[in-house]
Write a protein that holds these residues in place. Structure first.
Motif, PDB file in Angstrom:
ATOM      1  N   ASN A  22      32.795  -4.778  11.081  1.00  0.00           N
ATOM      2  CA  ASN A  22      32.795  -5.687   9.924  1.00  0.00           C
ATOM      3  C   ASN A  22      33.843  -6.789  10.066  1.00  0.00           C
ATOM      4  O   ASN A  22      34.529  -7.138   9.108  1.00  0.00           O
ATOM      5  CB  ASN A  22      33.037  -4.924   8.618  1.00  0.00           C
ATOM      6  CG  ASN A  22      32.018  -3.835   8.388  1.00  0.00           C
ATOM      7  OD1 ASN A  22      30.894  -3.904   8.884  1.00  0.00           O
ATOM      8  ND2 ASN A  22      32.387  -2.830   7.639  1.00  0.00           N
ATOM      9  N   ASP A  23      33.941  -7.366  11.273  1.00  0.00           N
ATOM     10  CA  ASP A  23      34.977  -8.379  11.516  1.00  0.00           C
ATOM     11  C   ASP A  23      34.417  -9.746  11.913  1.00  0.00           C
ATOM     12  O   ASP A  23      35.133 -10.590  12.442  1.00  0.00           O
ATOM     13  CB  ASP A  23      35.946  -7.892  12.599  1.00  0.00           C
ATOM     14  CG  ASP A  23      35.245  -7.606  13.927  1.00  0.00           C
ATOM     15  OD1 ASP A  23      34.026  -7.864  14.051  1.00  0.00           O
ATOM     16  OD2 ASP A  23      35.925  -7.105  14.838  1.00  0.00           O
ATOM     17  N   TRP A  24      33.139  -9.969  11.661  1.00  0.00           N
ATOM     18  CA  TRP A  24      32.498 -11.264  11.907  1.00  0.00           C
ATOM     19  C   TRP A  24      32.509 -11.670  13.379  1.00  0.00           C
ATOM     20  O   TRP A  24      32.471 -12.840  13.710  1.00  0.00           O
ATOM     21  CB  TRP A  24      33.104 -12.354  11.024  1.00  0.00           C
ATOM     22  CG  TRP A  24      32.733 -12.177   9.586  1.00  0.00           C
ATOM     23  CD1 TRP A  24      33.449 -11.492   8.640  1.00  0.00           C
ATOM     24  CD2 TRP A  24      31.543 -12.631   8.944  1.00  0.00           C
ATOM     25  NE1 TRP A  24      32.768 -11.500   7.452  1.00  0.00           N
ATOM     26  CE2 TRP A  24      31.597 -12.207   7.598  1.00  0.00           C
ATOM     27  CE3 TRP A  24      30.437 -13.363   9.370  1.00  0.00           C
ATOM     28  CZ2 TRP A  24      30.590 -12.482   6.689  1.00  0.00           C
ATOM     29  CZ3 TRP A  24      29.439 -13.651   8.458  1.00  0.00           C
ATOM     30  CH2 TRP A  24      29.521 -13.213   7.132  1.00  0.00           C
ATOM     31  N   THR A  25      32.533 -10.717  14.297  1.00  0.00           N
ATOM     32  CA  THR A  25      32.468 -11.053  15.720  1.00  0.00           C
ATOM     33  C   THR A  25      31.033 -11.106  16.233  1.00  0.00           C
ATOM     34  O   THR A  25      30.789 -11.570  17.341  1.00  0.00           O
ATOM     35  CB  THR A  25      33.267 -10.043  16.565  1.00  0.00           C
ATOM     36  OG1 THR A  25      32.809  -8.725  16.262  1.00  0.00           O
ATOM     37  CG2 THR A  25      34.763 -10.163  16.280  1.00  0.00           C
ATOM     38  N   LEU A  26      30.079 -10.658  15.418  1.00  0.00           N
ATOM     39  CA  LEU A  26      28.670 -10.707  15.784  1.00  0.00           C
ATOM     40  C   LEU A  26      27.866 -10.988  14.520  1.00  0.00           C
ATOM     41  O   LEU A  26      28.049 -10.297  13.504  1.00  0.00           O
ATOM     42  CB  LEU A  26      28.233  -9.374  16.411  1.00  0.00           C
ATOM     43  CG  LEU A  26      26.873  -9.360  17.099  1.00  0.00           C
ATOM     44  CD1 LEU A  26      26.877 -10.259  18.344  1.00  0.00           C
ATOM     45  CD2 LEU A  26      26.497  -7.934  17.500  1.00  0.00           C
ATOM     46  N   VAL A  27      27.001 -11.992  14.585  1.00  0.00           N
ATOM     47  CA  VAL A  27      26.251 -12.395  13.391  1.00  0.00           C
ATOM     48  C   VAL A  27      24.783 -12.632  13.714  1.00  0.00           C
ATOM     49  O   VAL A  27      24.402 -12.799  14.868  1.00  0.00           O
ATOM     50  CB  VAL A  27      26.840 -13.681  12.757  1.00  0.00           C
ATOM     51  CG1 VAL A  27      28.291 -13.485  12.356  1.00  0.00           C
ATOM     52  CG2 VAL A  27      26.670 -14.888  13.673  1.00  0.00           C
ATOM     53  N   ARG A  28      24.007 -12.678  12.651  1.00  0.00           N
ATOM     54  CA  ARG A  28      22.615 -13.137  12.707  1.00  0.00           C
ATOM     55  C   ARG A  28      22.515 -14.312  11.752  1.00  0.00           C
ATOM     56  O   ARG A  28      23.043 -14.269  10.644  1.00  0.00           O
ATOM     57  CB  ARG A  28      21.644 -12.030  12.309  1.00  0.00           C
ATOM     58  CG  ARG A  28      21.626 -10.900  13.335  1.00  0.00           C
ATOM     59  CD  ARG A  28      20.661  -9.813  12.973  1.00  0.00           C
ATOM     60  NE  ARG A  28      19.299 -10.310  13.167  1.00  0.00           N
ATOM     61  CZ  ARG A  28      18.218  -9.703  12.677  1.00  0.00           C
ATOM     62  NH1 ARG A  28      18.348  -8.616  11.949  1.00  0.00           N
ATOM     63  NH2 ARG A  28      17.020 -10.182  12.912  1.00  0.00           N
ATOM     64  N   VAL A  29      21.814 -15.355  12.192  1.00  0.00           N
ATOM     65  CA  VAL A  29      21.693 -16.592  11.420  1.00  0.00           C
ATOM     66  C   VAL A  29      20.266 -16.720  10.906  1.00  0.00           C
ATOM     67  O   VAL A  29      19.302 -16.475  11.642  1.00  0.00           O
ATOM     68  CB  VAL A  29      22.063 -17.820  12.290  1.00  0.00           C
ATOM     69  CG1 VAL A  29      21.900 -19.115  11.509  1.00  0.00           C
ATOM     70  CG2 VAL A  29      23.485 -17.686  12.810  1.00  0.00           C
ATOM     71  N   GLU A  30      20.142 -17.144   9.667  1.00  0.00           N
ATOM     72  CA  GLU A  30      18.835 -17.365   9.062  1.00  0.00           C
ATOM     73  C   GLU A  30      18.171 -18.555   9.760  1.00  0.00           C
ATOM     74  O   GLU A  30      18.619 -19.686   9.651  1.00  0.00           O
ATOM     75  CB  GLU A  30      19.028 -17.648   7.567  1.00  0.00           C
ATOM     76  CG  GLU A  30      17.772 -17.694   6.767  1.00  0.00           C
ATOM     77  CD  GLU A  30      18.059 -17.856   5.282  1.00  0.00           C
ATOM     78  OE1 GLU A  30      17.251 -17.357   4.491  1.00  0.00           O
ATOM     79  OE2 GLU A  30      19.067 -18.485   4.923  1.00  0.00           O
ATOM     80  N   SER A  31      17.104 -18.284  10.490  1.00  0.00           N
ATOM     81  CA  SER A  31      16.431 -19.354  11.228  1.00  0.00           C
ATOM     82  C   SER A  31      15.368 -20.044  10.377  1.00  0.00           C
ATOM     83  O   SER A  31      15.109 -21.231  10.538  1.00  0.00           O
ATOM     84  CB  SER A  31      15.809 -18.808  12.511  1.00  0.00           C
ATOM     85  OG  SER A  31      14.954 -17.730  12.208  1.00  0.00           O
ATOM     86  N   GLN A  32      14.762 -19.301   9.501  1.00  0.00           N
ATOM     87  CA  GLN A  32      13.819 -19.799   8.502  1.00  0.00           C
ATOM     88  C   GLN A  32      14.163 -19.061   7.205  1.00  0.00           C
ATOM     89  O   GLN A  32      14.743 -17.981   7.264  1.00  0.00           O
ATOM     90  CB  GLN A  32      12.372 -19.482   8.906  1.00  0.00           C
ATOM     91  CG  GLN A  32      11.940 -20.106  10.216  1.00  0.00           C
ATOM     92  CD  GLN A  32      11.871 -21.617  10.157  1.00  0.00           C
ATOM     93  OE1 GLN A  32      11.555 -22.197   9.123  1.00  0.00           O
ATOM     94  NE2 GLN A  32      12.192 -22.279  11.253  1.00  0.00           N
ATOM     95  N   PRO A  33      13.831 -19.619   6.054  1.00  0.00           N
ATOM     96  CA  PRO A  33      14.193 -18.933   4.802  1.00  0.00           C
ATOM     97  C   PRO A  33      13.791 -17.452   4.806  1.00  0.00           C
ATOM     98  O   PRO A  33      12.629 -17.106   5.006  1.00  0.00           O
ATOM     99  CB  PRO A  33      13.424 -19.725   3.737  1.00  0.00           C
ATOM    100  CG  PRO A  33      13.310 -21.100   4.325  1.00  0.00           C
ATOM    101  CD  PRO A  33      13.116 -20.873   5.814  1.00  0.00           C
TER     102      PRO A  33
END
Length: 137
Positions: free
Chosen positions: A107-118
């Motif tokens: 839970n340290d923001w070193t790996l994320v997923r980004v919303e590519s479409q809504p």
């Protein structure tokens, strides 16, 4: 101001990049490819692992994103989800109010997923952390 500059570039047939957009939106005066922002910020800007509105999220370079990427935090949804504004996530476009989820093991923001479409989140991206704009007063 950042969106005005994007419109001018697009009208002139110029490419829209994440770095000038993030610099104009955040006020963080770093130059060069996004993959170098984390290191360049070291002695000039505070850096950390907690998202904050106005901070720049610094993505690490990957094989699919060799120049790295930067995005500006516009809202905090939960301790594991934020909203960002950024440019060139979708080629030559500005993406506003896109969700980003922390999927890191600690839970340290070193790996994320980004919303590519809504409502649709893409693959995993490694993140260096957040660069905080200098605040006077």
């Amino acid at each position: 101001m950042a969106l005005r500059e994007v419109a001018q570039k697009q009208a002139g047939g110029q490419r829209v990049w994440c770095v000038p957009y993030a610099r104009n939106l955040s006020g963080i005066e770093i130059r060069g490819n996004a993959k170098h922002w984390w290191g360049k910020a070291r002695n000039t800007y505070k850096r950390g692992t907690d998202p904050d509105v106005g901070a720049v999220m610094s993505f690490q370079a990957t094989s699919g994103m060799p120049l790295g990427h930067v995005a500006v935090v516009s809202d905090i949804v939960t301790d594991r989800e934020i909203i960002v504004n950024h440019a060139n996530w979708h080629r030559n476009k500005v993406s506003l109010k896109m969700g980003v989820k922390d999927v890191s093991k600690h839970n340290d923001w070193t790996l994320v997923r980004v919303e590519s479409q809504p409502g649709r989140y893409g693959k995993f991206y490694p993140v260096n952390g957040f660069i905080y704009p200098n605040v006077d007063g």
